[in-house]
Design an enzyme around this catalytic site. Structure first.
Site, PDB file in Angstrom:
ATOM      1  CG  HIS A 171     -11.609   7.266 -32.019  1.00  0.00           C
ATOM      2  ND1 HIS A 171     -12.934   7.697 -32.001  1.00  0.00           N
ATOM      3  CD2 HIS A 171     -11.382   6.947 -33.295  1.00  0.00           C
ATOM      4  CE1 HIS A 171     -13.487   7.606 -33.466  1.00  0.00           C
ATOM      5  NE2 HIS A 171     -12.391   7.021 -34.255  1.00  0.00           N
ATOM      6  CB  CYS A 172     -11.239   1.588 -31.715  1.00  0.00           C
ATOM      7  SG  CYS A 172     -10.881  -0.012 -32.784  1.00  0.00           S
ATOM      8  N   PRO A 173     -10.639   3.237 -34.657  1.00  0.00           N
ATOM      9  CG  PRO A 173      -8.705   3.110 -35.963  1.00  0.00           C
ATOM     10  CD  PRO A 173      -9.128   3.493 -34.521  1.00  0.00           C
ATOM     11  CG  HIS A 210     -16.749   4.875 -38.028  1.00  0.00           C
ATOM     12  ND1 HIS A 210     -15.657   6.131 -38.129  1.00  0.00           N
ATOM     13  CD2 HIS A 210     -17.843   5.558 -38.506  1.00  0.00           C
ATOM     14  CE1 HIS A 210     -16.068   7.227 -38.725  1.00  0.00           C
ATOM     15  NE2 HIS A 210     -17.371   6.856 -38.816  1.00  0.00           N
ATOM     16  CG  ASN A 211     -18.530   4.078 -31.141  1.00  0.00           C
ATOM     17  OD1 ASN A 211     -18.402   5.170 -30.936  1.00  0.00           O
ATOM     18  ND2 ASN A 211     -19.483   3.314 -30.852  1.00  0.00           N
TER      19      ASN A 211
END
Length: 319
Positions: A150-152, A155-156
């Protein structure tokens, strides 16, 4: 409790980090075209020949716009493309946009002979069938096909359907940072000279700040991009790489050899990743273009190299 707090913070920081990223991108792009390009290609005087200036300027602008297009398009695709869910896009059978629980279960059971030793597993968090290479994201609260992480910053989640855009975004960004810093050396030396006139309306501090940002981001993103290219060439995700390293150590301790069942060699792995080559649907040059191109397959079943797990490990050996 601590992990739960981290997940909540990651989810809430997403929009903030997205905004910061877009602001920094806008600043550096604006600085590049309003300061760096005019510095290297000043308008020629009437007495000077502008033939060489025009050719160099046109080439520079085409290259620069291509890189900007690559950054913005792939970033947009990585953000807006769903990484892949168990009930989405579904089934190899129907082709509908939304599959039911039963559709997915039937599809997975039909594939279980060459994928699972028993019945397809069920996710203990969302109670859905769990295809191979699928993992549950604790931030998004859903199972993601071919889950990487998960990559902030986007945002996905990074998964089967947007992994390509994430890797290309980092690649274009790294190249842009290198080029930005090299083009910015001259303007940076000019702004450092207090006696020299500054002919640009953009403030010196913003130019200096953009150089620092490009340097720092280039170092960080360069390392991440290199890591993901290695994972792509070896047919692994970030999560799988940790598990594979563990399995390799288990196999080594028992005097056997571990092979990644999804690894067909770097060339074939890259072809499948970019949907080019013999199994792909697109010509090779599309790998160089920031286009919305889907990956090979549905993300619920993957070809095996035939080597698989050489060692028959117990369930306790698998993380």
């Amino acid at each position: 409790m601590a992990l739960r707090l981290i997940d909540v913070m990651s989810a809430r920081l997403g929009p903030i980090l997205l905004t910061i990223a877009l602001i920094l991108l806008s600043l550096t792009i604006f600085c590049y075209f309003s300061v760096f390009i005019p510095f290297h290609y000043p308008t020629p005087n009437e007495e000077e020949s502008d033939a060489s200036w025009s050719f160099g300027y046109i080439v520079q602008m085409i290259w620069s716009l291509y890189i900007v297009w690559g950054i913005l398009a792939n970033y947009y695709f990585a953000i807006t493309t769903p990484p892949g869910s168990v009930l989405g896009k579904a089934s190899l059978r129907g082709g509908r946009d939304d599959a039911s629980f039963q559709d997915v279960l039937l599809e997975m059971e039909s594939e279980s002979l060459d994928t699972f030793t028993e019945q397809p597993p069920i996710c203990k968090h969302c109670n859905l069938p769990k295809p191979e290479r699928t993992h549950h994201c604790s931030v998004c609260k859903r199972c993601v096909l071919k889950y990487d992480h998960h990559c902030p910053w986007i945002h996905n989640c990074v998964g089967h359907f947007n992994h390509r855009y994430f890797v290309l975004f980092m690649t274009y960004l790294f190249i842009a940072c290198l080029y930005y810093v090299s083009m910015g050396v001259g303007p940076f030396l000019l702004l450092a000279d207090e006696e020299a006139p500054w002919p640009y309306w953009l403030d010196k501090s913003l130019v200096a700040f953009s150089m620092v940002v490009a340097t720092v981001i280039g170092i960080a993103v360069g390392g991440m991009a290199g890591w993901h290219w290695y994972l792509t060439a070896t047919a692994q995700t970030t999560l799988e790489q940790y598990n594979n390293n563990y399995m390799k150590s288990v196999c080594d301790s028992k005097g056997d050899t571990f092979h990644n069942m999804y690894d067909f060699g770097a060339a074939r792995n890259l072809q499948d990743f970019f949907n080019i080559g013999p199994r792909g649907r697109y010509p090779w040059f599309t790998a160089l273009l920031p286009l919305r191109i889907p990956p090979v397959g549905t993300g619920k079943k993957f070809d095996k190299s035939g080597r698989g797990f050489v060692l028959a490990c117990n369930d306790d050996d698998i993380v």
